[in-house]
Enzyme design. Structure first.
Site, PDB file in Angstrom:
ATOM      1  N   ARG A   1       0.930  -1.184   0.080  1.00 52.12           N
ATOM      2  CA  ARG A   1       0.080   0.086   0.049  1.00 52.12           C
ATOM      3  C   ARG A   1       0.800   1.006   0.002  1.00 52.12           C
ATOM      4  O   ARG A   1       1.611   1.433   0.783  1.00 52.12           O
ATOM      5  CB  ARG A   1      -0.805  -0.138   1.302  1.00 52.12           C
ATOM      6  CG  ARG A   1      -1.639   1.159   1.475  1.00 52.12           C
ATOM      7  CD  ARG A   1      -2.781   1.260   2.413  1.00 52.12           C
ATOM      8  NE  ARG A   1      -3.780   0.239   1.821  1.00 52.12           N
ATOM      9  CZ  ARG A   1      -5.075   0.320   2.478  1.00 52.12           C
ATOM     10  NH1 ARG A   1      -5.390   1.105   3.394  1.00 52.12           N
ATOM     11  NH2 ARG A   1      -6.197  -0.409   1.834  1.00 52.12           N
TER      12      ARG A   1
ATOM     13  N   HIS B   1      -7.584   0.662  -6.366  1.00 53.44           N
ATOM     14  CA  HIS B   1      -7.593  -0.186  -5.104  1.00 53.44           C
ATOM     15  C   HIS B   1      -8.525  -1.448  -5.810  1.00 53.44           C
ATOM     16  O   HIS B   1      -9.563  -1.861  -5.468  1.00 53.44           O
ATOM     17  CB  HIS B   1      -8.576   0.284  -4.127  1.00 53.44           C
ATOM     18  CG  HIS B   1      -8.507  -0.234  -2.804  1.00 53.44           C
ATOM     19  ND1 HIS B   1      -7.638  -1.498  -2.669  1.00 53.44           N
ATOM     20  CD2 HIS B   1      -9.156   0.110  -1.661  1.00 53.44           C
ATOM     21  CE1 HIS B   1      -7.815  -1.891  -1.448  1.00 53.44           C
ATOM     22  NE2 HIS B   1      -8.639  -0.957  -0.774  1.00 53.44           N
TER      23      HIS B   1
ATOM     24  N   GLN C   1     -10.094  -4.326  -3.624  1.00 53.13           N
ATOM     25  CA  GLN C   1     -11.605  -3.942  -3.009  1.00 53.13           C
ATOM     26  C   GLN C   1     -12.438  -4.358  -4.161  1.00 53.13           C
ATOM     27  O   GLN C   1     -13.437  -4.961  -3.585  1.00 53.13           O
ATOM     28  CB  GLN C   1     -11.411  -2.375  -2.880  1.00 53.13           C
ATOM     29  CG  GLN C   1     -12.782  -1.990  -2.421  1.00 53.13           C
ATOM     30  CD  GLN C   1     -13.086  -2.369  -0.868  1.00 53.13           C
ATOM     31  OE1 GLN C   1     -12.187  -2.482  -0.068  1.00 53.13           O
ATOM     32  NE2 GLN C   1     -14.156  -3.067  -0.592  1.00 53.13           N
TER      33      GLN C   1
ATOM     34  N   ASP D   1     -17.965   6.333  -0.840  1.00 46.55           N
ATOM     35  CA  ASP D   1     -16.512   6.157  -0.066  1.00 46.55           C
ATOM     36  C   ASP D   1     -16.496   7.502   0.512  1.00 46.55           C
ATOM     37  O   ASP D   1     -17.138   8.293   0.418  1.00 46.55           O
ATOM     38  CB  ASP D   1     -15.579   5.660  -1.187  1.00 46.55           C
ATOM     39  CG  ASP D   1     -14.430   5.316  -0.527  1.00 46.55           C
ATOM     40  OD1 ASP D   1     -14.151   5.205   0.742  1.00 46.55           O
ATOM     41  OD2 ASP D   1     -13.269   5.299  -1.219  1.00 46.55           O
TER      42      ASP D   1
ATOM     43  N   CYS E   1     -16.630   0.740   0.686  1.00 45.29           N
ATOM     44  CA  CYS E   1     -15.438  -0.249   1.082  1.00 45.29           C
ATOM     45  C   CYS E   1     -14.867  -0.174   2.462  1.00 45.29           C
ATOM     46  O   CYS E   1     -14.331  -1.163   2.794  1.00 45.29           O
ATOM     47  CB  CYS E   1     -14.389   0.172   0.079  1.00 45.29           C
ATOM     48  SG  CYS E   1     -13.855   1.968   0.421  1.00 45.29           S
TER      49      CYS E   1
ATOM     50  N   ARG F   1     -13.239  -9.350   1.390  1.00 42.35           N
ATOM     51  CA  ARG F   1     -12.114  -8.899   1.042  1.00 42.35           C
ATOM     52  C   ARG F   1     -11.020 -10.303   1.383  1.00 42.35           C
ATOM     53  O   ARG F   1     -10.112 -10.553   0.486  1.00 42.35           O
ATOM     54  CB  ARG F   1     -11.528  -7.988   2.093  1.00 42.35           C
ATOM     55  CG  ARG F   1     -12.311  -6.451   1.800  1.00 42.35           C
ATOM     56  CD  ARG F   1     -11.999  -6.045   0.379  1.00 42.35           C
ATOM     57  NE  ARG F   1     -10.472  -5.985   0.066  1.00 42.35           N
ATOM     58  CZ  ARG F   1      -9.885  -4.887   0.636  1.00 42.35           C
ATOM     59  NH1 ARG F   1     -10.453  -3.844   1.298  1.00 42.35           N
ATOM     60  NH2 ARG F   1      -8.297  -4.702   0.266  1.00 42.35           N
TER      61      ARG F   1
HETATM   62  N1   CP Z   1     -11.257  -1.016   2.417  1.00 42.38           N
HETATM   63  C1   CP Z   1     -10.074  -1.049   2.651  1.00 42.38           C
HETATM   64  O1   CP Z   1      -9.213  -1.120   2.065  1.00 42.38           O
HETATM   65  O2   CP Z   1      -9.823  -0.715   3.924  1.00 42.38           O
HETATM   66  P1   CP Z   1      -8.628  -0.578   4.896  1.00 42.38           P
HETATM   67  O3   CP Z   1      -8.213   0.822   4.614  1.00 42.38           O
HETATM   68  O4   CP Z   1      -8.901  -0.745   6.314  1.00 42.38           O
HETATM   69  O5   CP Z   1      -7.599  -1.688   4.295  1.00 42.38           O
HETATM   70  N1  NVA Z   2     -10.561   5.801  -1.009  1.00 44.23           N
HETATM   71  C1  NVA Z   2     -10.416   5.445   0.655  1.00 44.23           C
HETATM   72  C2  NVA Z   2     -10.232   4.171   0.455  1.00 44.23           C
HETATM   73  C3  NVA Z   2      -9.698   3.504   1.666  1.00 44.23           C
HETATM   74  C4  NVA Z   2      -9.778   1.890   1.680  1.00 44.23           C
HETATM   75  C5  NVA Z   2      -8.821   5.932   0.585  1.00 44.23           C
HETATM   76  O1  NVA Z   2      -7.932   5.837  -0.106  1.00 44.23           O
HETATM   77  O2  NVA Z   2      -8.497   6.088   1.635  1.00 44.23           O
END
Ligand code: CP
Ligand code: NVA
Length: 315
Positions: free
Chosen positions: A110, A137, A140, A229, A269, A297
């Site tokens: 990440r 992502h 997801q 989101d 998500c 997930r």
């Molecule tokens: N939805 C998602 O990716 O959650 P996290 O940021 O907790 O991994």
């Molecule tokens: N769009 C959000 C997704 C988190 C899982 C972010 O990037 O924070």
């Protein structure tokens, strides 16, 4: 050296392979019903394999589901934060990829920069998985399509309405998935919070059924699912106040849910912010599927892992 099977972006993926992963995820979810969470699967196909989990940003679902999923498949994991690696002191990501490839069997990362993810993959002789970048992502969306189909059947031909910040990673991955699985992606957002030109051009070049409907009430009309989101994604923290003010009309409310199809589901998500992108009554209400979406997930990523290791069984 054979090219490793990276999972970086849905735009680059073959729809048949995505479909195979989702079908295996559904099968594995059923197979695990009644088993304790910690036990390995009947066929621990990744026994002896080590997955490095590199997280430069916080995570609950992605981190834990990859960790648990790898163990259920018989493998082990190593959690590494960017700041604890020499990466955090300026070691080149290309050098990091070359070195980690000598130690572990796959990497999930990440990191905000998608270029950085791609550079890591180009310099790794092992599979690299995108655990979220500023651009996309993909993991997801594997869980999201799985969840949609568990609740409502084949997503082909469906109408998915996204409300709120459509300039984020999850929205972009929904656009990519609309192409792969042939559904309509309708985006409703405040001016300045729409997809980048790159995403719009990709959608146009690929004949995505993309609709932009600025009025949220019109956008939910006929929707099979309403998705939102956070208004403030990772890396977007600079203009929080402006975002909240501009995106407020796009909050998912009971009134908007009532204007979608009667059997419409609400998806998110997570993490969620009640009173911001949706009301508590929506996310905690009967149309919400967010807890199954979060659980999925795990199942979907196990299938992604199996695919990366060339061990995906027939569904
Ligand atoms: N939805 C998602 O990716 O959650 P996290 O940021 O907790 O991994
Ligand atoms: N769009 C959000 C997704 C988190 C899982 C972010 O990037 O924070």
């Amino acid at each position: 050296m054979t090219t490793p099977k990276h999972f970086l972006d849905l735009a680059d993926m073959d729809p048949g392979e995505l479909r195979a992963m989702i079908e295996v995820a559904k099968k594995w979810k059923n197979a695990r019903a009644g088993l304790d969470k910690g036990v390995p699967d009947a066929d621990p196909i990744l026994e002896g394999k080590i997955l490095a989990l590199i997280f430069e940003q916080v995570s609950t679902r992605t981190r834990v589901s990859f960790d648990v999923g790898m163990r259920q498949l018989g493998g082990t994991t190593m959690y590494l934060t960017g700041s604890e690696l020499q990466l955090g002191r300026g070691e080149a990501v290309s050098d990091t990829g070359k070195v980690l490839s000598r130690f572990v069997d796959a990497i999930t990362i990440r990191t905000l920069s998608h270029d950085y993810l791609e550079e890591l993959a180009e310099n790794s002789s092992i599979p690299v998985i995108n655990s979220l970048t500023r651009r996309s992502h993909p993991c997801q969306l594997m869980a999201d399509v799985m969840t949609y189909e568990e609740k409502k059947g084949d997503i082909k031909g469906a109408t998915v309405t996204w409300l709120g910040d459509a300039n984020n990673n999850v929205a972009t991955s929904w656009v990519h998935m609309a192409k792969k699985f042939d559904f309509t992606m309708r985006l409703s957002f405040a001016s300045g919070y729409g997809p980048d030109n790159e995403v719009l051009s990709w959608a146009a070049d690929n004949n995505v059924k993309l609709e932009i409907v600025s009025n949220p009430q019109e956008a939910v009309d006929g929707a099979d699912t309403v998705v939102t989101d956070t208004w403030v994604s990772l890396g977007d923290e600079e203009d929080v106040f402006v975002r909240h003010r501009r995106l407020a009309p796009y909050q998912v409310t009971d009134k908007l849910m009532a204007a979608a199809k009667p059997d419409a589901i609400f998806m998110h998500c997570l993490p969620a912010h009640r009173g911001e992108e949706m009301t508590a009554s929506v996310i905690d209400g009967p149309q919400s599927v967010v807890w199954d979406e979060a659980e999925n997930r795990l199942h979907a990523q196990k299938a992604v892992l199996a695919w990366c290791f060339d061990k995906l069984p027939a569904a």
